[in-house]
Design a protein around this motif. Structure first.
Motif, PDB file in Angstrom:
ATOM      1  N   UNK A  30       0.826  -1.207   0.000  1.00  0.00           N
ATOM      2  CA  UNK A  30       0.000   0.000   0.000  1.00  0.00           C
ATOM      3  C   UNK A  30       0.859   1.256   0.000  1.00  0.00           C
ATOM      4  N   UNK A  31       2.017   1.195   0.650  1.00  0.00           N
ATOM      5  CA  UNK A  31       2.942   2.336   0.632  1.00  0.00           C
ATOM      6  C   UNK A  31       3.452   2.585  -0.794  1.00  0.00           C
ATOM      7  N   UNK A  32       3.770   1.496  -1.504  1.00  0.00           N
ATOM      8  CA  UNK A  32       4.209   1.611  -2.902  1.00  0.00           C
ATOM      9  C   UNK A  32       3.101   2.227  -3.747  1.00  0.00           C
ATOM     10  N   UNK A  33       1.862   1.765  -3.537  1.00  0.00           N
ATOM     11  CA  UNK A  33       0.724   2.267  -4.303  1.00  0.00           C
ATOM     12  C   UNK A  33       0.513   3.765  -4.060  1.00  0.00           C
ATOM     13  N   UNK A  34       0.542   4.177  -2.801  1.00  0.00           N
ATOM     14  CA  UNK A  34       0.340   5.586  -2.473  1.00  0.00           C
ATOM     15  C   UNK A  34       1.461   6.453  -3.057  1.00  0.00           C
ATOM     16  N   UNK A  35       2.705   5.976  -2.955  1.00  0.00           N
ATOM     17  CA  UNK A  35       3.839   6.721  -3.511  1.00  0.00           C
ATOM     18  C   UNK A  35       3.706   6.841  -5.030  1.00  0.00           C
ATOM     19  N   UNK A  36       3.313   5.756  -5.682  1.00  0.00           N
ATOM     20  CA  UNK A  36       3.168   5.752  -7.143  1.00  0.00           C
ATOM     21  C   UNK A  36       2.066   6.700  -7.590  1.00  0.00           C
ATOM     22  N   UNK A  37       0.957   6.711  -6.851  1.00  0.00           N
ATOM     23  CA  UNK A  37      -0.139   7.624  -7.176  1.00  0.00           C
ATOM     24  C   UNK A  37       0.303   9.078  -7.046  1.00  0.00           C
ATOM     25  N   UNK A  38       1.091   9.365  -6.018  1.00  0.00           N
ATOM     26  CA  UNK A  38       1.587  10.734  -5.828  1.00  0.00           C
ATOM     27  C   UNK A  38       2.530  11.134  -6.954  1.00  0.00           C
ATOM     28  N   UNK A  39       3.479  10.264  -7.295  1.00  0.00           N
ATOM     29  CA  UNK A  39       4.440  10.583  -8.353  1.00  0.00           C
ATOM     30  C   UNK A  39       3.730  10.741  -9.694  1.00  0.00           C
ATOM     31  N   UNK A  40       2.731   9.876  -9.984  1.00  0.00           N
ATOM     32  CA  UNK A  40       2.032   9.936 -11.277  1.00  0.00           C
ATOM     33  C   UNK A  40       1.238  11.229 -11.449  1.00  0.00           C
ATOM     34  N   UNK A  41       0.964  11.935 -10.346  1.00  0.00           N
ATOM     35  CA  UNK A  41       0.214  13.192 -10.425  1.00  0.00           C
ATOM     36  C   UNK A  41       1.113  14.398 -10.684  1.00  0.00           C
ATOM     37  N   UNK A  42       2.425  14.208 -10.663  1.00  0.00           N
ATOM     38  CA  UNK A  42       3.350  15.319 -10.891  1.00  0.00           C
ATOM     39  C   UNK A  42       3.275  15.795 -12.340  1.00  0.00           C
ATOM     40  N   UNK A  51       4.931  13.275 -18.674  1.00  0.00           N
ATOM     41  CA  UNK A  51       4.647  13.254 -17.250  1.00  0.00           C
ATOM     42  C   UNK A  51       5.099  11.941 -16.631  1.00  0.00           C
ATOM     43  N   UNK A  52       4.515  11.598 -15.499  1.00  0.00           N
ATOM     44  CA  UNK A  52       4.959  10.429 -14.738  1.00  0.00           C
ATOM     45  C   UNK A  52       3.849   9.398 -14.572  1.00  0.00           C
ATOM     46  N   UNK A  53       2.930   9.357 -15.561  1.00  0.00           N
ATOM     47  CA  UNK A  53       1.809   8.420 -15.478  1.00  0.00           C
ATOM     48  C   UNK A  53       2.279   6.972 -15.366  1.00  0.00           C
TER      49      UNK A  53
END
Length: 255
Positions: A30-42, A51-53
Motif C-alpha cells: 500500500x505504501x508503494x501504491x500511495x507513492x506511485x499515485x503521488x508521483x504519477x500526479x506530478x 509526465x509520470x503516469x
C-alpha cells in the motif's frame, strides 16, 4: 500482526506464521501504491514530456511481484480458526473498499487483499480440520500450498494489463484498422496512415495519425472533424489526440 505472531507460535502453524509476512507485505504494497499515485500526479518536465503516469504501472507491477514473493514463501486448530477468521474479515472489508477502482495501483491493492482473503480461507479450512482431527497437521501445509497457487493465478490478469500498457498496445475495444477505415469514409479524406493508439496508464489513451486530404479541402477543417470523430466514437480526450494533415500532392505513397 503481533497477534498473528503470538497465535502462530502457540498454534505451531506454518500458515499463520507465514501470514505475518502477508501483513507486512500489505503495508509495503500500500505504501508503494500511495507513492506511485503521488508521483504519477506530478506535472510533465522537459525530460519527461509525458509526465509520470507510467510510475503508476511500475508501482502496480512492484506490488504484484511482492505478492508473488510473499506467497511463494508460505498446530492447535482453534487458534488457527480464530485468527484466520479475523484475518479473512479484515481482508473482505478491504476487497469491498478497493473493488471499484479503475486505477492500476488500486487494482493491484485489490488483488493483494483478495489474495490474502483466499489464503485466510485456506488457513481457516486447515484449522477446522486440525481442530477436529489433531493428528492431521499436514493439512496445514497442504492448504497453504493449494491456496498459494490460487493466489498466484489471480494476479495473472493484472500482469497481462500491465504488459499491454508497457508494450504500448491499443486498449480493448479500440482497433487501429477500424479507426483508419472510419476516417477514410469522410468525403475530404483520401487516406489514413501511421495510426498509433496506446495507453500510458489506465484510462489514459493516446491517438496519433496522419491524414491525407483532398487538394480542394481545408486541412484545418478536416483535422477538426477527425479529432471530433475520434473523441465521440472512442471517448478519447481531444488533448490526447494528435492529427497531422497532408495534401495528396505532398503525401508519400503508403501501402
Amino acid at each position: 500482526m503481533v497477534g498473528q505472531i503470538i497465535g502462530g507460535i502457540k498454534a505451531n502453524s506454518l500458515a499463520i506464521q507465514t501470514d505475518v509476512l502477508h501483513l507486512l507485505s500489505d503495508i509495503v504494497s500500500y505504501a508503494i501504491s500511495l507513492f506511485s499515485l503521488w508521483v504519477s500526479s506530478l506535472k510533465a518536465t522537459p525530460q519527461y514530456t509525458y509526465g509520470f503516469y507510467r510510475m503508476e504501472i511500475l508501482g502496480a507491477l512492484a506490488s504484484v511481484l511482492l505478492t508473488w514473493i510473499v506467497t511463494g514463501s508460505e498446530v492447535q486448530g482453534w487458534i488457527m480458526v480464530l485468527i484466520s477468521s479475523l484475518d479473512f474479515l479484515l481482508n473482505l472489508i478491504l476487497v469491498f473498499l478497493l473493488g471499484h477502482g479503475a486505477n492500476f495501483n488500486i487494482q493491484a491493492a485489490y488483488v493483494h487483499a483478495f489474495g490474502d482473503s483466499i489464503l485466510s480461507i485456506g488457513v481457516l479450512v486447515g484449522g477446522i480440520i486440525i481442530w477436529v482431527k489433531p493428528k492431521l497437521k499436514i493439512v496445514d501445509l497442504i492448504c497453504t500450498l493449494v491456496f498459494s497457487v490460487f493466489v498466484l493465478r489471480t494476479t495473472l490478469p493484472l500482469i497481462r494489463e500491465i504488459y499491454r500498457v508497457l508494450m504500448q498496445a491499443a486498449p480493448d475495444g479500440v482497433d487501429a484498422s477500424v479507426l483508419a477505415h472510419d476516417l477514410c469514409e469522410m468525403e475530404e479524406v483520401l487516406s489514413v496512415h501511421e495510426v498509433h493508439i496506446w495507453c500510458i496508464t489506465a484510462g489514459k489513451v493516446l491517438v496519433s495519425c496522419h491524414v491525407t486530404v483532398k487538394e480542394d479541402a481545408n486541412s484545418y477543417t478536416v483535422k477538426d472533424k477527425v479529432i471530433q470523430h475520434i473523441k465521440q466514437e472512442y471517448k478519447i480526450d481531444t488533448k490526447d489526440i494528435t492529427v497531422q494533415t497532408e495534401l495528396s500532392k505532398d503525401a508519400t505513397v503508403h501501402d
